[in-house]
Design a protein around this motif. Sequence first.
Motif, PDB file in Angstrom:
ATOM      1  N   LEU A 143      -2.901   7.078   1.658  1.00 19.11           N
ATOM      2  CA  LEU A 143      -3.481   8.087   0.779  1.00 19.11           C
ATOM      3  C   LEU A 143      -3.010   9.483   1.141  1.00 19.11           C
ATOM      4  O   LEU A 143      -2.795   9.774   2.316  1.00 19.11           O
ATOM      5  CB  LEU A 143      -5.009   8.062   0.870  1.00 19.11           C
ATOM      6  CG  LEU A 143      -5.719   6.810   0.401  1.00 19.11           C
ATOM      7  CD1 LEU A 143      -7.218   6.998   0.528  1.00 19.11           C
ATOM      8  CD2 LEU A 143      -5.371   6.498  -1.036  1.00 19.11           C
TER       9      LEU A 143
ATOM     10  N   ALA B   6      -7.541   2.095  -4.148  1.00 20.21           N
ATOM     11  CA  ALA B   6      -7.221   2.766  -2.887  1.00 20.21           C
ATOM     12  C   ALA B   6      -8.259   2.445  -1.829  1.00 20.21           C
ATOM     13  O   ALA B   6      -7.935   2.252  -0.661  1.00 20.21           O
ATOM     14  CB  ALA B   6      -7.138   4.275  -3.109  1.00 20.21           C
ATOM     15  N   LYS B   7      -9.510   2.395  -2.239  1.00 17.78           N
ATOM     16  CA  LYS B   7     -10.595   2.140  -1.281  1.00 17.78           C
ATOM     17  C   LYS B   7     -10.392   0.786  -0.602  1.00 17.78           C
ATOM     18  O   LYS B   7     -10.474   0.668   0.623  1.00 17.78           O
ATOM     19  CB  LYS B   7     -11.938   2.181  -2.011  1.00 17.78           C
ATOM     20  CG  LYS B   7     -13.146   2.124  -1.105  1.00 17.78           C
ATOM     21  CD  LYS B   7     -14.436   2.437  -1.864  1.00 17.78           C
ATOM     22  CE  LYS B   7     -15.651   2.383  -0.943  1.00 17.78           C
ATOM     23  NZ  LYS B   7     -15.889   1.083  -0.324  1.00 17.78           N
TER      24      LYS B   7
ATOM     25  N   TRP C 209      -7.591  -0.965  -0.448  1.00 15.98           N
ATOM     26  CA  TRP C 209      -6.336  -0.980   0.309  1.00 15.98           C
ATOM     27  C   TRP C 209      -6.474  -0.267   1.647  1.00 15.98           C
ATOM     28  O   TRP C 209      -5.888  -0.689   2.637  1.00 15.98           O
ATOM     29  CB  TRP C 209      -5.232  -0.294  -0.506  1.00 15.98           C
ATOM     30  CG  TRP C 209      -4.720  -1.086  -1.650  1.00 15.98           C
ATOM     31  CD1 TRP C 209      -5.002  -2.381  -1.936  1.00 15.98           C
ATOM     32  CD2 TRP C 209      -3.828  -0.636  -2.648  1.00 15.98           C
ATOM     33  NE1 TRP C 209      -4.334  -2.764  -3.065  1.00 15.98           N
ATOM     34  CE2 TRP C 209      -3.599  -1.717  -3.525  1.00 15.98           C
ATOM     35  CE3 TRP C 209      -3.183   0.583  -2.917  1.00 15.98           C
ATOM     36  CZ2 TRP C 209      -2.773  -1.614  -4.634  1.00 15.98           C
ATOM     37  CZ3 TRP C 209      -2.352   0.679  -4.012  1.00 15.98           C
ATOM     38  CH2 TRP C 209      -2.150  -0.414  -4.865  1.00 15.98           C
ATOM     39  N   GLU C 210      -7.222   0.829   1.638  1.00 12.71           N
ATOM     40  CA  GLU C 210      -7.411   1.584   2.871  1.00 12.71           C
ATOM     41  C   GLU C 210      -8.089   0.725   3.926  1.00 12.71           C
ATOM     42  O   GLU C 210      -7.722   0.736   5.104  1.00 12.71           O
ATOM     43  CB  GLU C 210      -8.242   2.839   2.616  1.00 12.71           C
ATOM     44  CG  GLU C 210      -7.452   4.000   2.091  1.00 12.71           C
ATOM     45  CD  GLU C 210      -6.363   4.444   3.045  1.00 12.71           C
ATOM     46  OE1 GLU C 210      -5.184   4.104   2.812  1.00 12.71           O
ATOM     47  OE2 GLU C 210      -6.664   5.137   4.034  1.00 12.71           O
ATOM     48  N   GLU C 211      -9.101   0.000   3.493  1.00 15.55           N
ATOM     49  CA  GLU C 211      -9.827  -0.848   4.446  1.00 15.55           C
ATOM     50  C   GLU C 211      -8.899  -1.919   4.993  1.00 15.55           C
ATOM     51  O   GLU C 211      -8.907  -2.217   6.188  1.00 15.55           O
ATOM     52  CB  GLU C 211     -11.036  -1.490   3.739  1.00 15.55           C
ATOM     53  CG  GLU C 211     -12.167  -0.511   3.501  1.00 15.55           C
ATOM     54  CD  GLU C 211     -13.217  -1.043   2.534  1.00 15.55           C
ATOM     55  OE1 GLU C 211     -14.108  -0.241   2.166  1.00 15.55           O
ATOM     56  OE2 GLU C 211     -13.144  -2.213   2.129  1.00 15.55           O
TER      57      GLU C 211
ATOM     58  N   SER D  84      -2.603   5.257   6.905  1.00 16.88           N
ATOM     59  CA  SER D  84      -3.144   5.416   5.566  1.00 16.88           C
ATOM     60  C   SER D  84      -2.031   5.766   4.598  1.00 16.88           C
ATOM     61  O   SER D  84      -1.109   6.503   4.928  1.00 16.88           O
ATOM     62  CB  SER D  84      -4.177   6.542   5.570  1.00 16.88           C
ATOM     63  OG  SER D  84      -4.570   6.836   4.257  1.00 16.88           O
TER      64      SER D  84
ATOM     65  N   LYS E  43      -6.336  -0.350   7.385  1.00 20.63           N
ATOM     66  CA  LYS E  43      -6.998   0.033   8.640  1.00 20.63           C
ATOM     67  C   LYS E  43      -7.232  -1.204   9.512  1.00 20.63           C
ATOM     68  O   LYS E  43      -7.037  -1.165  10.726  1.00 20.63           O
ATOM     69  CB  LYS E  43      -8.342   0.683   8.299  1.00 20.63           C
ATOM     70  CG  LYS E  43      -8.920   1.535   9.406  1.00 20.63           C
ATOM     71  CD  LYS E  43     -10.165   2.262   8.891  1.00 20.63           C
ATOM     72  CE  LYS E  43     -10.903   2.884  10.067  1.00 20.63           C
ATOM     73  NZ  LYS E  43     -12.143   3.544   9.655  1.00 20.63           N
TER      74      LYS E  43
ATOM     75  N   THR F 170       0.837  -1.208   0.000  1.00 22.87           N
ATOM     76  CA  THR F 170       0.000   0.000   0.000  1.00 22.87           C
ATOM     77  C   THR F 170       0.866   1.250   0.000  1.00 22.87           C
ATOM     78  O   THR F 170       0.794   2.079  -0.905  1.00 22.87           O
ATOM     79  CB  THR F 170      -0.966  -0.001   1.202  1.00 22.87           C
ATOM     80  OG1 THR F 170      -0.223  -0.172   2.413  1.00 22.87           O
ATOM     81  CG2 THR F 170      -1.982  -1.123   1.088  1.00 22.87           C
TER      82      THR F 170
END
Lengths: 337, 182
Positions: free
Chosen positions: B176, B160-161, B163-165, B174, B168, B29
């Motif tokens: 991003l 990205a969505k 990967w962010e989850e 993050s 987290k 990420t």
Amino acid sequence: MAQADFEWLKTFLSKHNCVPEDLLSEVEDVYGEPRIVIATGSILSGFGNKFSDLDVFVVVENSNLTALPITSYKGGLRVDTEYYGVDRVFNQEKMVRSGSCHRSQVLSRDLWVQYYRSLRSMTRFYDGYRLSSKPEFFDWLDQIKSCWLESRVSEWFTYESCRHYLAANWLKKSNMRLACNSISEALFSALSAKVAEKGQVILPKKWLGEKLKACAFVEYLEMFKKALRYPVSDVEQECYFSDIESFVLKLVDLDKLQHSLSWQLWCSPGVQIDNIKGECIVSRWNMRGVLLDSDIGLGQKEYMDCVISSGKFLEQPEDVYGQLFANDMLWLSVVEN
Amino acid sequence: MLLKTSFTVWGNFDMNTVCDIRRHIALRTQGAFRLLVGIQGFLEDVEGGISARQEELVLYQVRQIVLKSLSIHSLALGGELMDQKEQDQVNFDYFLGLDKDIVEKGLKLINRFADCYEPKEKLLEELRAFVDQAEDVLGFSEKLYVLRSPQGFASVLRLAKSWEELAKSKNLPSALPDEWVL
């Protein structure tokens, strides 16, 4: 000045078969009625090349926005349109006008980042060209484009030069290669302060060469070019550090500033401090860590959001804090006394 | 350090094991975004600067590309997760854990650009190869999208969505840019 910006913009856009009005057609009113729309970016600053993109800033009443750019392509030209709430923009202006964050008694990373973003925002407006605006914003943009902002940017870079200078001298004890990067950043910041005094306020250091040329700073340009090389061997690193440090000291009156500045060390984002049977574990994101022989005297919650250690500008931190700093566990700020 | 083993079990099914899942996810990420948001744009600057004869722009961005590429290698070997986004950190170590060879290769490439003895276009190809070497470390089976392209931005946002989850869920920072979420 306004007419020159417009002609420059028109010429650049014509190469992509566009006219300034095409930029306005990208602006949506779904986020609210635009109060002011400006074109900004390296092209408007006079430095951009044929690969440069263009940014369009739109200020609206809506405050519930991200700065995620909305990208479009016109005749091969990339246009990033960003929306900002008017309250946010006015608050950013207020923050920058009130003086550099380095004048705060305590300067945390959060405050540093907030001030930096506010400064960056104002410099984009400074260099931008007004595509449209409501009458009440005519004067607002004009008063952004004045020397108060130039002095704020110069001040920012001077303090940042001091901060990088300090880091370089702390790091050179254990990591000369990295210290060379820090001392070069100290020089880049010092040079950026000089060009800001002449109205070259955009923050990205990648344009420093063009800004130095625009200001006809021949000697400073040579310093910059010398610093852009990276020393490879140990001997080269020692020479490089010494040379670049001497340039920094020519540009920044550290003899005077050292008496008015202090440093502060904070825990870096993600840092946790744990103690187990006399061993202190300082870790970051529960991944990298440093083991210390003794408890550094901080309880679980005491180190969050507070200064861990501080001192006068040329004072050295205690060894343990110096080690933690060298291992990227601590965040450094510099403040005026 | 990532330890990967590959062996065949249950017929034709290959499996890799890693001993540090969080670092593996952080590498993919954080490392990917160093490429997408940083290096890809810097490469465009180098191309544009060579074309426009903006020598200092080229040198500055080559330096940033090499340092950030090295930091991706470092990320795989124990380096810091959170890289400099806005120069707030003055002690981020691009070289942590790296072999002398790769560091010297990168730093000498910077200096070759500065020396101007070789055609910039040839050096640019070597620079791209250096970046590709960093991208290979991420271990993706396909090349990353080009963020700054008509199809790239939308594709990256979708990635990205997810990967962010994932990040987290593993208590990782993050990757991003803050502007994308604030």
